[in-house]
Design a protein around this motif. Structure first.
Motif, mmCIF file in Angstrom:
data_model
loop_
_atom_site.group_PDB
_atom_site.id
_atom_site.type_symbol
_atom_site.label_atom_id
_atom_site.label_comp_id
_atom_site.label_asym_id
_atom_site.label_seq_id
_atom_site.Cartn_x
_atom_site.Cartn_y
_atom_site.Cartn_z
ATOM 1 N N TYR A 61 0.836 -1.196 0.000
ATOM 2 C CA TYR A 61 0.000 0.000 0.000
ATOM 3 C C TYR A 61 0.871 1.246 0.000
ATOM 4 C CZ TYR A 61 0.864 -0.203 5.073
ATOM 5 O OH TYR A 61 1.442 -0.268 6.304
ATOM 6 N N GLN A 62 0.259 2.362 -0.393
ATOM 7 C CA GLN A 62 0.947 3.647 -0.417
ATOM 8 C C GLN A 62 0.224 4.636 0.481
ATOM 9 O OE1 GLN A 62 1.412 5.157 -4.394
ATOM 10 N NE2 GLN A 62 2.860 3.570 -4.976
ATOM 11 N N LEU A 63 1.025 5.448 1.171
ATOM 12 C CA LEU A 63 0.496 6.489 2.043
ATOM 13 C C LEU A 63 1.054 7.841 1.619
ATOM 14 C CD1 LEU A 63 1.029 4.754 5.513
ATOM 15 C CD2 LEU A 63 -1.036 4.741 4.101
ATOM 16 N N ASP A 64 0.189 8.850 1.611
ATOM 17 C CA ASP A 64 0.627 10.236 1.423
ATOM 18 C C ASP A 64 1.057 10.760 2.782
ATOM 19 O OD1 ASP A 64 0.196 10.769 -1.349
ATOM 20 O OD2 ASP A 64 -1.954 10.839 -0.971
ATOM 21 N N TRP A 75 -0.315 10.702 7.986
ATOM 22 C CA TRP A 75 -0.503 10.073 6.678
ATOM 23 C C TRP A 75 -1.974 9.867 6.381
ATOM 24 C CZ3 TRP A 75 1.643 7.490 10.830
ATOM 25 C CH2 TRP A 75 0.892 6.447 11.364
ATOM 26 N N THR A 76 -2.238 9.773 5.072
ATOM 27 C CA THR A 76 -3.554 9.390 4.571
ATOM 28 C C THR A 76 -3.334 8.316 3.513
ATOM 29 O OG1 THR A 76 -3.547 11.192 2.966
ATOM 30 C CG2 THR A 76 -4.694 11.597 5.043
ATOM 31 N N LEU A 82 -5.386 -3.883 0.591
ATOM 32 C CA LEU A 82 -6.337 -4.264 1.613
ATOM 33 C C LEU A 82 -7.193 -3.119 2.140
ATOM 34 C CD1 LEU A 82 -7.254 -6.503 3.708
ATOM 35 C CD2 LEU A 82 -5.470 -5.598 5.192
ATOM 36 N N PHE A 83 -6.602 -1.956 2.251
ATOM 37 C CA PHE A 83 -7.264 -0.877 2.975
ATOM 38 C C PHE A 83 -8.187 -0.020 2.119
ATOM 39 C CE2 PHE A 83 -3.131 -1.522 5.128
ATOM 40 C CZ PHE A 83 -3.622 -1.985 6.338
ATOM 41 N N LYS A 84 -9.254 0.425 2.746
ATOM 42 C CA LYS A 84 -10.105 1.485 2.222
ATOM 43 C C LYS A 84 -9.691 2.788 2.906
ATOM 44 C CE LYS A 84 -14.539 0.551 2.101
ATOM 45 N NZ LYS A 84 -15.974 0.448 2.416
ATOM 46 N N ILE A 85 -9.336 2.672 4.191
ATOM 47 C CA ILE A 85 -8.844 3.796 4.990
ATOM 48 C C ILE A 85 -7.612 3.316 5.741
ATOM 49 C CG2 ILE A 85 -9.315 5.323 6.952
ATOM 50 C CD1 ILE A 85 -12.298 5.080 6.268
ATOM 51 N N ASN A 86 -6.576 4.129 5.743
ATOM 52 C CA ASN A 86 -5.404 3.916 6.590
ATOM 53 C C ASN A 86 -4.846 5.303 6.844
ATOM 54 O OD1 ASN A 86 -2.854 3.526 7.701
ATOM 55 N ND2 ASN A 86 -2.466 1.669 6.511
ATOM 56 N N ASP A 87 -5.355 5.957 7.862
ATOM 57 C CA ASP A 87 -4.962 7.321 8.209
ATOM 58 C C ASP A 87 -4.428 7.318 9.633
ATOM 59 O OD1 ASP A 87 -6.116 7.973 5.767
ATOM 60 O OD2 ASP A 87 -7.950 8.762 6.658
ATOM 61 N N GLY A 88 -3.493 8.189 9.894
ATOM 62 C CA GLY A 88 -2.967 8.254 11.253
ATOM 63 C C GLY A 88 -1.795 9.186 11.352
ATOM 64 N N GLY A 89 -1.061 9.039 12.445
ATOM 65 C CA GLY A 89 0.101 9.881 12.602
ATOM 66 C C GLY A 89 0.767 9.781 13.950
ATOM 67 N N ILE A 108 -8.097 2.517 10.556
ATOM 68 C CA ILE A 108 -8.063 1.685 9.354
ATOM 69 C C ILE A 108 -9.412 1.028 9.103
ATOM 70 C CG2 ILE A 108 -5.579 1.246 9.324
ATOM 71 C CD1 ILE A 108 -6.035 -1.368 10.688
ATOM 72 N N GLU A 109 -9.654 0.818 7.820
ATOM 73 C CA GLU A 109 -10.836 0.072 7.376
ATOM 74 C C GLU A 109 -10.420 -0.698 6.138
ATOM 75 O OE1 GLU A 109 -15.404 0.822 5.789
ATOM 76 O OE2 GLU A 109 -14.382 2.414 6.868
#
Length: 142
Positions: A61-64, A75-76, A82-89, A108-109
């Motif tokens: 997966y890739q994160l901005d 990151w977003t 796998l992910f629909k959402i993977n945001d955090g920090g 994550i979702e």
């Protein structure tokens, strides 16, 4: 959707910890489950990080990334298996005397139904979080 957040106080200078967090290419050396990292278009404040991990199943997966030295790395989700959402920090707060308050948050979702996805989500948010934070602390101390 799963959310997790953990706050700890580390006996480490904020800048040392920040430097370890933004040294994405070294993650395979000390973060359990990270097999490979590719960094794209990285500047002091932003970039794209491509992860190849092995958490029960191999995932890519890739994160901005958005960075603000020395207090924040966020990151977003951009794209991936796998992910629909993977945001955090990471939120870092200098407490003085070489101590840093560290808050790691993750939301994550997963996309649709993927066998084992619930176990992967639980591993990422509950089981791995304390040990992952410890690995960053130990890397910054060395």
């Amino acid at each position: 959707m799963a959310k997790a957040s953990r706050t700890e106080v580390f006996d480490i200078d904020i800048n040392k910890l920040y430097d370890v967090i933004v040294d994405f290419e070294s993650y395979p050396d000390f973060v359990l489950g990270v097999n490979d990292i590719k960094v794209h278009d990285m500047t002091e404040t932003s970039g794209v990080v491509e992860y190849s991990i092995d958490m029960i199943k191999k995932l890519n997966y890739q994160l901005d990334m958005e960075m603000s030295r020395p207090n924040k790395v966020a990151w977003t989700f951009k794209k991936g298996d796998l992910f629909k959402i993977n945001d955090g920090g990471w939120d870092l707060k200098d407490l003085g005397d070489g101590k840093t308050e560290v808050t790691y948050s993750l939301e994550i979702e997963v996309k649709g139904f993927i066998p084992g996805s619930k176990m992967i989500v639980n591993k990422l948010t509950e089981t791995s979080l304390p040990s992952m934070m410890k690995s960053f602390y130990e890397r910054a101390k060395s």
